[in-house]
Design a protein around this motif. Structure first.
Motif, PDB file in Angstrom:
ATOM      1  N   ARG A 137       0.824  -1.206   0.000  1.00 21.57           N
ATOM      2  CA  ARG A 137       0.000   0.000   0.000  1.00 21.57           C
ATOM      3  C   ARG A 137       0.857   1.254   0.000  1.00 21.57           C
ATOM      4  NH1 ARG A 137      -4.308  -2.386   4.428  1.00 21.57           N
ATOM      5  NH2 ARG A 137      -5.709  -3.378   2.922  1.00 21.57           N
ATOM      6  N   GLN A 138       1.966   1.210   0.714  1.00 21.10           N
ATOM      7  CA  GLN A 138       2.863   2.366   0.756  1.00 21.10           C
ATOM      8  C   GLN A 138       3.460   2.639  -0.615  1.00 21.10           C
ATOM      9  OE1 GLN A 138       5.688   1.188   3.772  1.00 21.10           O
ATOM     10  NE2 GLN A 138       4.145   1.198   5.400  1.00 21.10           N
ATOM     11  N   LEU A 139       3.865   1.594  -1.323  1.00 18.58           N
ATOM     12  CA  LEU A 139       4.465   1.765  -2.643  1.00 18.58           C
ATOM     13  C   LEU A 139       3.448   2.318  -3.632  1.00 18.58           C
ATOM     14  CD1 LEU A 139       6.785   1.447  -4.631  1.00 18.58           C
ATOM     15  CD2 LEU A 139       6.153  -0.969  -4.905  1.00 18.58           C
ATOM     16  N   GLU A 140       2.241   1.766  -3.625  1.00 18.09           N
ATOM     17  CA  GLU A 140       1.208   2.260  -4.543  1.00 18.09           C
ATOM     18  C   GLU A 140       0.898   3.726  -4.262  1.00 18.09           C
ATOM     19  OE1 GLU A 140      -1.114  -1.963  -5.416  1.00 18.09           O
ATOM     20  OE2 GLU A 140      -1.965  -0.553  -3.962  1.00 18.09           O
ATOM     21  N   ALA A 141       0.805   4.089  -2.987  1.00 19.07           N
ATOM     22  CA  ALA A 141       0.512   5.483  -2.627  1.00 19.07           C
ATOM     23  C   ALA A 141       1.626   6.421  -3.091  1.00 19.07           C
ATOM     24  CB  ALA A 141       0.309   5.603  -1.123  1.00 19.07           C
ATOM     25  N   ALA A 142       2.865   5.948  -3.041  1.00 17.55           N
ATOM     26  CA  ALA A 142       4.010   6.796  -3.375  1.00 17.55           C
ATOM     27  C   ALA A 142       4.056   7.177  -4.846  1.00 17.55           C
ATOM     28  CB  ALA A 142       5.306   6.094  -2.983  1.00 17.55           C
ATOM     29  N   VAL A 143       3.480   6.332  -5.714  1.00 15.90           N
ATOM     30  CA  VAL A 143       3.560   6.609  -7.159  1.00 15.90           C
ATOM     31  C   VAL A 143       2.224   7.017  -7.767  1.00 15.90           C
ATOM     32  CG1 VAL A 143       5.532   5.072  -7.454  1.00 15.90           C
ATOM     33  CG2 VAL A 143       3.218   4.182  -7.790  1.00 15.90           C
ATOM     34  N   GLY A 144       1.195   7.210  -6.910  1.00 12.71           N
ATOM     35  CA  GLY A 144      -0.084   7.683  -7.428  1.00 12.71           C
ATOM     36  C   GLY A 144      -1.159   6.640  -7.568  1.00 12.71           C
ATOM     37  N   GLY A 145      -0.985   5.495  -6.926  1.00 15.19           N
ATOM     38  CA  GLY A 145      -2.028   4.488  -6.935  1.00 15.19           C
ATOM     39  C   GLY A 145      -1.624   3.199  -7.636  1.00 15.19           C
ATOM     40  N   ALA A 146      -2.484   2.193  -7.506  1.00 14.04           N
ATOM     41  CA  ALA A 146      -2.192   0.861  -8.046  1.00 14.04           C
ATOM     42  C   ALA A 146      -2.066   0.869  -9.561  1.00 14.04           C
ATOM     43  CB  ALA A 146      -3.280  -0.122  -7.605  1.00 14.04           C
ATOM     44  N   GLN A 147      -2.966   1.591 -10.250  1.00 14.30           N
ATOM     45  CA  GLN A 147      -2.904   1.624 -11.712  1.00 14.30           C
ATOM     46  C   GLN A 147      -1.639   2.342 -12.195  1.00 14.30           C
ATOM     47  OE1 GLN A 147      -5.071   0.102 -14.116  1.00 14.30           O
ATOM     48  NE2 GLN A 147      -3.237   0.624 -15.272  1.00 14.30           N
ATOM     49  N   ARG A 213      11.038  -0.058 -14.655  1.00 13.34           N
ATOM     50  CA  ARG A 213      10.153   0.562 -15.639  1.00 13.34           C
ATOM     51  C   ARG A 213      10.193  -0.287 -16.904  1.00 13.34           C
ATOM     52  NH1 ARG A 213      12.293   6.543 -15.136  1.00 13.34           N
ATOM     53  NH2 ARG A 213      12.781   6.124 -17.316  1.00 13.34           N
ATOM     54  N   ILE A 214       9.081  -0.951 -17.215  1.00 12.44           N
ATOM     55  CA  ILE A 214       9.109  -1.941 -18.278  1.00 12.44           C
ATOM     56  C   ILE A 214       9.238  -1.324 -19.665  1.00 12.44           C
ATOM     57  CG2 ILE A 214       7.858  -3.678 -16.943  1.00 12.44           C
ATOM     58  CD1 ILE A 214       5.341  -2.927 -18.568  1.00 12.44           C
ATOM     59  N   GLN A 215       8.857  -0.048 -19.835  1.00 15.53           N
ATOM     60  CA  GLN A 215       8.942   0.561 -21.165  1.00 15.53           C
ATOM     61  C   GLN A 215      10.381   0.857 -21.560  1.00 15.53           C
ATOM     62  OE1 GLN A 215       6.570   0.738 -23.304  1.00 15.53           O
ATOM     63  NE2 GLN A 215       4.806   0.255 -22.024  1.00 15.53           N
ATOM     64  N   ASP A 216      11.152   1.462 -20.663  1.00 12.11           N
ATOM     65  CA  ASP A 216      12.544   1.790 -21.013  1.00 12.11           C
ATOM     66  C   ASP A 216      13.560   0.935 -20.263  1.00 12.11           C
ATOM     67  OD1 ASP A 216      12.011   2.935 -18.589  1.00 12.11           O
ATOM     68  OD2 ASP A 216      12.516   4.977 -19.182  1.00 12.11           O
ATOM     69  N   LYS A 217      13.057  -0.019 -19.458  1.00 10.57           N
ATOM     70  CA  LYS A 217      13.909  -1.066 -18.856  1.00 10.57           C
ATOM     71  C   LYS A 217      15.030  -0.501 -17.976  1.00 10.57           C
ATOM     72  CE  LYS A 217      12.807  -4.135 -22.717  1.00 10.57           C
ATOM     73  NZ  LYS A 217      11.872  -3.195 -23.343  1.00 10.57           N
ATOM     74  N   VAL A 218      14.685   0.455 -17.149  1.00 11.30           N
ATOM     75  CA  VAL A 218      15.603   0.980 -16.135  1.00 11.30           C
ATOM     76  C   VAL A 218      14.854   1.010 -14.808  1.00 11.30           C
ATOM     77  CG1 VAL A 218      16.946   2.350 -17.777  1.00 11.30           C
ATOM     78  CG2 VAL A 218      14.973   3.390 -16.601  1.00 11.30           C
ATOM     79  N   TRP A 219      15.601   1.071 -13.716  1.00 11.36           N
ATOM     80  CA  TRP A 219      14.965   1.122 -12.402  1.00 11.36           C
ATOM     81  C   TRP A 219      14.184   2.416 -12.258  1.00 11.36           C
ATOM     82  CZ3 TRP A 219      15.041  -3.537 -10.961  1.00 11.36           C
ATOM     83  CH2 TRP A 219      16.184  -4.338 -11.009  1.00 11.36           C
ATOM     84  N   SER A 220      12.994   2.326 -11.692  1.00 10.17           N
ATOM     85  CA  SER A 220      12.161   3.508 -11.428  1.00 10.17           C
ATOM     86  C   SER A 220      12.664   4.203 -10.172  1.00 10.17           C
ATOM     87  CB  SER A 220      10.698   3.086 -11.233  1.00 10.17           C
ATOM     88  OG  SER A 220       9.951   4.121 -10.624  1.00 10.17           O
ATOM     89  N   LEU A 224      12.148   3.016  -6.276  1.00  7.05           N
ATOM     90  CA  LEU A 224      13.314   2.766  -5.433  1.00  7.05           C
ATOM     91  C   LEU A 224      13.255   3.597  -4.157  1.00  7.05           C
ATOM     92  CD1 LEU A 224      16.170   2.790  -8.121  1.00  7.05           C
ATOM     93  CD2 LEU A 224      15.178   0.779  -7.024  1.00  7.05           C
ATOM     94  N   ALA A 225      12.953   4.894  -4.322  1.00  6.39           N
ATOM     95  CA  ALA A 225      12.913   5.797  -3.172  1.00  6.39           C
ATOM     96  C   ALA A 225      11.819   5.409  -2.187  1.00  6.39           C
ATOM     97  CB  ALA A 225      12.706   7.231  -3.654  1.00  6.39           C
ATOM     98  N   ALA A 226      10.718   4.847  -2.705  1.00  5.99           N
ATOM     99  CA  ALA A 226       9.614   4.463  -1.828  1.00  5.99           C
ATOM    100  C   ALA A 226       9.927   3.213  -1.020  1.00  5.99           C
ATOM    101  CB  ALA A 226       8.351   4.234  -2.660  1.00  5.99           C
TER     102      ALA A 226
END
Length: 541
Positions: A137-147, A213-220, A224-226
């Protein structure tokens, strides 16, 4: 059996929860050697080391590595771990068995492997762990939600995914985290054993961490920060799945006789390796009909959603694979067989043969345990008029079950971007469905699968698909520098056998039923969903 010593080959490894397996595949893509070691009860000797000229990989375990089925289930019932030394010991045992059998390691050109995804520490969480709901839940909240998280990393937050496990370790054991030099998946850890140095995480297995990040294949950086500080340096850079990550350690050259030129190709996850083993191509779908039913999809343009998973393809850097898991698989089919077909698969098949496609408009949802996709429990039956009833006649019940299971799979596969591809010149499906698992032996079940999906169904022996796929990927890694596509590398592999083709008129019947099924599924979800607790998804391997 032909003499192994005469064959140039690649090795494919599978480091799973319950066992370590290996196959040897020759240049004509024939499997000529296989072996395995189960994790039953392994006792620690105090210290185990893998040595090469420069590096030592040392593992000191304080407690005895006693497991049940390869795992420790902790007192909270949610935390499930495996001792890392277990895999090291199993690898050593298999290599010694191979050596004793006379296997000629000097003929091995390259090796690769697969591992179930998890965070590698002394006692590491495995795919069954469901103890990190708070971190999800913390990770989803950190990036703007589950979607939003799914759009970034290919999946909403899942308890077993590595990012959330890392966050838990950082929060509960900050000193242990701060002293950690490297964080590995089981796949990259296993590759490190062969290299004698740290192996990078590959893009495909890295997709199952909620961090890449699956589109450009680098760590988000946001993910990471979350999860934890300084995480990128502990993970190291991710690499393409076909990468040669180095040559085998000199330890294996001296001890077993490997050639010093033997290459190690990046290890990946067990599901991506299975996709390679089944040789899926663009537009294909694999359906594993086992205790849980699993769908593997080859996608060009993925649509990340709140259900299922999108991974970078293990064999084509431009494409993707999707994974959907359904818990109510063979056990549900067996229950309905017992209740409606006198415990006989023969009578079960007769019921499918005697009922018409579309089942007269009768639809059924059969979830005796809480389903993953969708999150529904219970049995729900609807007549052609969408009236819910408590029971169907036996033969109608059987067809409702099988049609319902396959309609659910098609609907949710399309939600991730799957479409049946057609050969434009012949106006016939180009897409293949590859079926495996226990129910793939039932011709009548496969006929319903072909009719619902509108594509031919083939059967393939995938007993060791992750191992075989790893060997195929080793060959591909050797050829990757030439730009040769994976399909060209494996063109000599045995072809699957055609088992069923769509019945004439099936597409028209199921097109309307699929729309009804989807609407009724949403109706059930609305009626049964409680606002409450998010359901841990540890069971979706």
């Amino acid at each position: 059996m032909a003499e192994p010593a005469a064959r140039r080959c690649c090795l494919g490894w599978d480091f799973s929860t319950q066992q370590v397996k290996v196959v040897a595949v020759d240049a004509e893509l024939n499997v000529f050697y296989e072996d395995s070691t189960y994790h039953l009860l392994l006792k620690d000797t105090g210290l185990f080391a893998v040595k090469n000229d420069v590096n030592y990989l040392t593992f000191s375990i304080i407690d005895m590595c006693q497991t049940q089925g390869g795992v420790h289930v902790h007192e909270d019932g949610l935390t499930v771990t495996s001792p890392v030394l277990m895999w090291v010991q199993a690898l050593d045992i298999i290599l010694e068995k191979m050596k004793a059998s006379g296997f000629d390691f000097s003929q091995v050109l390259a090796l690769s492997g697969a591992g179930q995804a998890c965070f590698s520490i002394t006692d590491c969480p495995v795919w069954m762990d469901s103890s990190t709901t708070a971190q999800c839940r913390q990770l989803e909240a950190a990036v703007g939600g589950a979607q939003a998280l799914s759009g970034l990393t290919g999946s909403r937050a899942y308890e077993r995914f590595t990012g959330n496990q890392i966050a838990k370790i950082y929060q509960q054991k900050p000193e242990a985290y701060s002293h950690t030099e490297r964080i590995s998946l089981v796949s990259s850890f296993a590759a490190s054993l062969f290299l004698g140095s740290y192996s990078p995480i590959d893009h495909s297995d890295g997709s199952g961490m909620n961090l890449l990040r699956i589109q450009d294949k680098v760590w988000s950086q946001a993910c990471l920060a979350a999860c934890a500080p300084h995480l990128e340096e502990k993970l190291g850079p991710a690499v393409p799945s076909c990468s040669v990550v180095g040559s085998i350690s000199s330890y294996y050259v001296r001890r077993y006789g490997f050639s010093s030129g033997c290459k190690v190709v990046a290890f990946t996850g067990d599901n991506p390796a299975s996709l390679a083993g089944m040789r899926l191509e663009e537009g294909d779908i694999a359906v594993s009909l086992g205790t849980s039913d699993t769908l593997f999809l080859w996608l060009q343009e993925p649509t990340p959603a709140l259900e299922g998973h999108i991974f970078c393809s293990p064999v084509d850097p431009q494409h993707y694979m999707a994974l959907l898991c359904f818990k109510n698989g063979s056990l549900m089919r067996e229950k309905i067989r017992d209740e409606s077909a006198s415990r006989s698969w023969g009578e079960f098949s007769k019921a499918l043969q005697s009922t018409e496609m579309g089942n007269g408009g009768n639809l059924g949802f059969y979830f005796d345990v809480m389903e993953i996709t969708p999150e529904i429990i219970g049995r729900h039956r609807f007549t052609a008029e969408n009236r819910e009833v408590s029971a169907f006649p036996g033969d109608v019940e059987i067809r409702a079950l099988i049609e319902g299971q396959f309609m659910a799979k098609k609907i949710h596969a399309e939600g991730l971007g799957y479409r049946v591809n057609f050969n434009i010149t012949l106006i016939v499906p180009k897409t293949k469905i590859l079926a495996t698992g226990g129910a793939s032996h039932n011709r009548d079940i496969l006929q319903v699968l072909a009719d619902v999906f509108g594509a031919p169904v083939y059967v393939i022996d995938t007993t060791n698909s992750a191992c075989v796929g790893s060997a195929y990927r080793a060959f591909h890694g050797l050829a990757a520098g030439t730009g040769m596509p994976f399909s060209e590398v494996v063109k000599l592999a045995p072809n699957p056998r055609l088992a069923a083709t769509p019945t004439l008129g099936a597409s028209q019947i199921y097109e309307a039923l699929l729309q009804r099924y989807a609407k009724l599924e949403q109706r059930i979800l609305t009626q049964t969903r409680e606002p409450p607790e998010r359901i841990p998804q540890a069971q979706a391997h």
